[in-house]
Design an enzyme around this catalytic site. Structure first.
Site, PDB file in Angstrom:
ATOM      1  N   ARG A  52      37.178  43.050  40.861  1.00  0.00           N
ATOM      2  CA  ARG A  52      36.437  44.004  41.708  1.00  0.00           C
ATOM      3  C   ARG A  52      35.537  43.211  42.649  1.00  0.00           C
ATOM      4  O   ARG A  52      34.516  42.673  42.245  1.00  0.00           O
ATOM      5  CB  ARG A  52      35.607  44.952  40.829  1.00  0.00           C
ATOM      6  CG  ARG A  52      35.049  46.161  41.562  1.00  0.00           C
ATOM      7  CD  ARG A  52      34.261  47.048  40.621  1.00  0.00           C
ATOM      8  NE  ARG A  52      35.090  47.589  39.569  1.00  0.00           N
ATOM      9  CZ  ARG A  52      35.857  48.679  39.677  1.00  0.00           C
ATOM     10  NH1 ARG A  52      35.866  49.354  40.811  1.00  0.00           N
ATOM     11  NH2 ARG A  52      36.575  49.107  38.660  1.00  0.00           N
ATOM     12  N   ARG A  62      44.504  41.410  43.323  1.00  0.00           N
ATOM     13  CA  ARG A  62      44.849  41.890  41.977  1.00  0.00           C
ATOM     14  C   ARG A  62      46.260  41.460  41.587  1.00  0.00           C
ATOM     15  O   ARG A  62      46.548  41.269  40.408  1.00  0.00           O
ATOM     16  CB  ARG A  62      44.698  43.414  41.913  1.00  0.00           C
ATOM     17  CG  ARG A  62      43.241  43.848  42.004  1.00  0.00           C
ATOM     18  CD  ARG A  62      43.023  45.294  41.605  1.00  0.00           C
ATOM     19  NE  ARG A  62      41.601  45.597  41.579  1.00  0.00           N
ATOM     20  CZ  ARG A  62      41.069  46.689  41.023  1.00  0.00           C
ATOM     21  NH1 ARG A  62      41.848  47.576  40.444  1.00  0.00           N
ATOM     22  NH2 ARG A  62      39.766  46.882  41.041  1.00  0.00           N
ATOM     23  N   ARG A  86      34.086  46.409  50.840  1.00  0.00           N
ATOM     24  CA  ARG A  86      33.491  47.573  50.177  1.00  0.00           C
ATOM     25  C   ARG A  86      32.275  47.127  49.370  1.00  0.00           C
ATOM     26  O   ARG A  86      32.299  46.095  48.712  1.00  0.00           O
ATOM     27  CB  ARG A  86      34.488  48.253  49.242  1.00  0.00           C
ATOM     28  CG  ARG A  86      35.695  48.842  49.960  1.00  0.00           C
ATOM     29  CD  ARG A  86      36.637  49.523  48.997  1.00  0.00           C
ATOM     30  NE  ARG A  86      37.908  49.834  49.650  1.00  0.00           N
ATOM     31  CZ  ARG A  86      38.974  50.306  49.010  1.00  0.00           C
ATOM     32  NH1 ARG A  86      38.923  50.519  47.704  1.00  0.00           N
ATOM     33  NH2 ARG A  86      40.088  50.555  49.676  1.00  0.00           N
ATOM     34  N   SER A 124      47.328  52.594  45.080  1.00  0.00           N
ATOM     35  CA  SER A 124      47.248  54.055  45.109  1.00  0.00           C
ATOM     36  C   SER A 124      48.085  54.552  46.275  1.00  0.00           C
ATOM     37  O   SER A 124      47.949  54.047  47.393  1.00  0.00           O
ATOM     38  CB  SER A 124      45.802  54.535  45.288  1.00  0.00           C
ATOM     39  OG  SER A 124      45.094  54.486  44.082  1.00  0.00           O
TER      40      SER A 124
END
Length: 425
Positions: free
Chosen positions: A276, A390, A261, A351
């Site tokens: 990130r 993470r 990304r 998520s």
């Protein structure tokens, strides 16, 4: 993609959820496009009927020896007009489709209304953040001192937001992937898949990344191929353009993939460490099911992701994303946020979302009901099971010791060849 007929019949509801999502959209323009499309179709059908009648008259006139030149000219003109209308219809439908493809999903009735992440209610917490007898360090200080992360070499080889893992850092990343996949496949019923890490534009359109989020993706030059931002993309598309049997459902898939990304719009956020990144590892879970079961499946999916953190003894909380923070394709989302001692706060690590039939419509993925009737669109769900990098960060920070070493969570020791701590040797 939303059903156009539903949108036009429920304009008030559409305008309400778009406002709650903070999404500007002109419903009048959509209705005008649809009206234009309908008008073109009606005129085309009328002309085709008249042309057919004219052709019948020409045939009859020729039998009686009448002159048909004028009638033939009229038919040719109608044919030219039909061609113009067909081209106009193609342009209008393309405009309409592009408009619909850029619209976000509607919201579940249980999705809270709010402006941003500050309005996400906490659903539950698990575990108690550890109280340290010393000031806990951030993961980058610990990892660099142990020689298991090299941020400078990541920049040298690529650019900022790339990291080199070395030694026990690379080993733990690999161990976490194997641990998660074993848990999902052996205890939770998922089928492991190894999909392509590059996909066509149509595949990204199917799950909603294109056309809206093109700037956040990496594209292969001179080819219709993109690096995947998540395994959700290829896994959800496995049954595109298909009609499944209801007895086939639910389908559970899991996959490890690297993810890519651009992190567009994140400049200045989490610039230190590897929280990130442009390239990161993730184990993904995807479900396809019937509409009647999708919200029960969402709860199970979330529990499956939570089980990873529980097994690793990492404190976390579950929040329900509000209307202003929820993802483009989701109707309801739970975020899992793990505790990071150096920041003294919870940070997102997974998520879990229900997209209802939003993606299925874009992919044309349906199932045939066991009771009969027309095929229906499946509901699709996806969840991180979980973001591997993470998780590595969370372990380093939560299991750090004052001497700079890091304890390996008990569940991970068998995957680390019995190593119980990462030391300075």
């Amino acid at each position: 993609m939303l059903d156009l007929r539903w949108m036009l019949a429920h304009r008030e509801e559409v305008e309400s959820f778009l406002k709650n999502r903070r999404h500007d959209f002109d419903m009048d323009a959509l209705e005008a496009l649809d009206e234009k499309r309908r008008h073109i179709i009606m005129e085309t059908e009328d002309l085709k009927a008249r042309r057919n009648e004219g052709s019948r008259k020409v045939g009859a006139a020729k039998k009686t020896g009448e002159n048909v030149d004028a009638l033939m000219q009229e038919i040719r003109l109608m044919g030219d007009r039909i061609k113009e209308l067909d081209e106009g219809l193609s342009r209008t439908e393309s405009e309409l489709n592009d408009c619909l493809m850029r619209l976000p999903n509607r919201l579940s009735e249980t999705t809270p209304v709010g402006e941003d992440e500050d309005d996400n209610p906490v659903v539950r917490t698990w575990g108690t953040p550890r109280e340290f007898s010393f000031e806990p360090k951030p993961h980058w200080d610990i990892a660099e001192a142990l020689g298991i992360m090299d941020f400078e070499r990541g920049v040298l080889l690529a650019q900022s937001r790339f990291t080199v893992l070395k030694g026990m850092g690379a080993r733990m990343e690999r161990a976490l992937i194997a641990f998660m996949l074993d848990l999902h496949t052996q205890k939770q019923g998922y089928l492991e898949v190894e999909p392509p890490f590059m996909v066509r534009s149509a595949i990204l359109e199917g799950t909603g990344q294109l056309p809206k989020f093109a700037e956040d993706l990496y594209r292969i030059a001179d080819e219709d191929l993109w690096l995947i931002p998540t395994a959700e993309v290829p896994l959800t598309n496995l049954h595109r353009e298909s009609i499944l049997e209801e007895s086939d459902l639910p389908l559970y898939y899991t996959a490890y993939t690297p993810c890519f990304r651009r992190e567009a719009g994140s400049a200045g956020r989490d610039v230190r460490g590897m929280l990130r990144q442009h390239q990161f590892d993730k184990v993904e879970m995807v479900k396809l099911c019937t509409p009647e079961t999708s919200y029960d499946e969402l709860e199970k999916l979330t529990a499956d992701a939570e089980s990873v953190l529980q097994a690793l003894e990492l404190p976390y909380r579950v929040v329900s994303l509000c209307s202003g923070d929820i993802g483009f394709g989701s109707t309801k989302t739970y975020d899992l946020e793990v505790w990071l001692p150096s920041q003294k706060r919870y940070r997102e690590i997974s998520s879990c979302s229900n997209c209802e039939d939003f993606q299925a419509r874009r992919m044309n993925c349906r199932y045939r009901p066991a009771s009969g009737g027309k095929p229906r669109f499946v509901h699709t769900l996806n969840g991180s099971g979980i973001a591997v990098g993470r998780t590595l960060i969370a372990i380093i920070e939560n299991f750090q010791r004052e001497d700079g070493t890091v304890v390996v969570p008990r569940a991970l020791v068998p995957y680390m060849n019995g190593t119980s701590a990462i030391g300075k040797d």
